[in-house]
Design an enzyme around this catalytic site. Sequence first.
Site, PDB file in Angstrom:
ATOM      1  N   HIS A 390      11.926  -4.993  -4.990  1.00 38.77           N
ATOM      2  CA  HIS A 390      13.336  -4.646  -4.705  1.00 38.77           C
ATOM      3  C   HIS A 390      13.491  -3.332  -4.845  1.00 38.77           C
ATOM      4  O   HIS A 390      14.678  -2.846  -4.361  1.00 38.77           O
ATOM      5  CB  HIS A 390      14.100  -5.743  -5.310  1.00 38.77           C
ATOM      6  CG  HIS A 390      15.436  -6.108  -4.340  1.00 38.77           C
ATOM      7  ND1 HIS A 390      15.847  -5.145  -3.590  1.00 38.77           N
ATOM      8  CD2 HIS A 390      16.155  -7.002  -4.502  1.00 38.77           C
ATOM      9  CE1 HIS A 390      17.164  -5.739  -3.022  1.00 38.77           C
ATOM     10  NE2 HIS A 390      17.110  -6.990  -3.552  1.00 38.77           N
ATOM     11  N   ASP A 394      14.781  -3.614   0.506  1.00 38.64           N
ATOM     12  CA  ASP A 394      15.952  -4.570   0.491  1.00 38.64           C
ATOM     13  C   ASP A 394      15.629  -5.764   1.280  1.00 38.64           C
ATOM     14  O   ASP A 394      14.679  -5.854   2.054  1.00 38.64           O
ATOM     15  CB  ASP A 394      17.142  -3.712   1.295  1.00 38.64           C
ATOM     16  CG  ASP A 394      17.752  -2.546   0.517  1.00 38.64           C
ATOM     17  OD1 ASP A 394      17.292  -2.343  -0.814  1.00 38.64           O
ATOM     18  OD2 ASP A 394      18.182  -1.466   1.065  1.00 38.64           O
TER      19      ASP A 394
END
Length: 419
Positions: A390, A394
Site C-alpha cells: 500500500h 492504492d
Amino acid sequence: MATDIKAPQFPESVADGTVATWHKQEGEAVKRDELLVDIETDKVVLEVVAPADGVVSKIIAAEGDTVESQQVLGQFEEGASGSAPSSSGKEDADNEEKPAADSHKSDASAETEQGSDQSAGDQAGPAARKLMSEHGIAADQVTGTGKGGRITKGDVEKTIGDKAEQRASQPAPQQPATAAVPAAPGEREERRVPMTRLRKRIAERLVSAQQNAAMLTTFNEVNMKPIMDMRKNYKDAFEKAHGVRLGFMGFFTRACVEALKRHPEVNASIDGDDVVYHGYYDIGVAVSTDRGLVVPVIRDSDQKGLAEVESQIIEYGQKAQKGKLSIEEMTGGTFTISNGGVFGSLMSMPILNPPQTAILGMHKIQERPMAVDGKVEILPMMYLALSYDHRLIDGKQAVQFLVTVKNFIEDPARLLLDI
C-alpha cells in the site's frame, strides 16, 4: 597423485554454503562426472562432481560444515581404485591358497596382526563417525569394508540394523503369572533436525516482507468456464502443434502482463526513497519443492506466446524438483504468480516477494451456483487474491488491476484483440 576437491565458485550474491550430503565416502571408487557432494546455499543446491575416474582419498569438510567459495572439501586420487567389500567366498578361497605353514604363526605375530586390524577399524569417515556417535557404537563393533579397513557410513548402518534385528529376535522376559504388568506408555518421539539454509532464507524473506511493507490483499472471483471450454476444444491441436500441454498458467501469465501494461505501478518496485518503474515484464512463478518454495522467473513474458510460457513453466518445475535451478533463473522478477489451487486451497493471502510490490494468488476451481442474467447456473469459479504494498499501490489501482485480469480470463478473445 592427490588433487583437491573444491567447492564451486559461488555467485556474488552467495557468501557461503553448507556441505549438505557426501554421496561418496573415503576410499570409495568413483567414475568421471559422478556426483561427490552437494553444497546447499541460501538459494540453490550446487553439485561437485568427480574430475576423473579415481578414489575419494580424504574428506576434509564434513556434512553440516560451512564452506566458502573454492574452499577445499577433500582430496581425490586420480586413477586409483577403491576397495569394494570382499565376499566371504573370496576370503575362503584366499585362505585355502595360503601355505599350511601360515597356520603355525607365533602368538606374538598373531597379536601384532590383531592390533593392526583394530587400528584400521578405528579409521572412519566423517559421516560414519557422526552416525556412530549418535547411536553409541564403538569402532570395534563395526567391521570396516573400506580401503585399508576404513569404516564407511554403510558399515555403521549395517551394524545398527544387525543390532535392531538381534533385539527384535530376543524373547521377551517372562513375568510372574501373579504380577500385574502395567501397559507401557506410548512413546512420544521427537526428532530435531537443523533448518536448511534455503528454508532459513525463505523464512527471513517472508518475515521481512510482512515487517517492511504495508501489505493488503484484495479478492475477486473469476468464471473459468470460457478458458476451460477453449482449453477443451484446442488442447489436442495445441499439443500436436507445439509439443506441450495447454494449461491455465499460460493464460494467467498473459492476462497479468496485459494488466501490468495498463497499471504500471503494480509492475514497479520501491528502492529506498525511489520508485522504480520497469519497462519489461519478468513474471515469477512460485514452485513448491521438498526444500521449500522457489520462484523462477519467465523473462520478457510479453514477448512469449502461450506455448513458450507453458514450456518454460514445465521446465522450471522439473528443474526445481531436482534442485537444478540456477541463481540466474531465480534472480529478478517484477511480478509473481502463486497457484495454491494445485494443493486444494480455496482462498489465501499470498505474501509479497520483495522487492516486488504485488503478487497474484490463484486458487482451486470450485463449481458454485451463480446468478447469470437472472438465472441460477452452476459455474466453475476461482477466487483470485492480489496482495500489494500500500506504500506504492492504492486500493483503487489494486482492484482495477484484479478486475482487468478477471476480464481477460472470462473473455480470452480480449487477449488476441488487445482490448
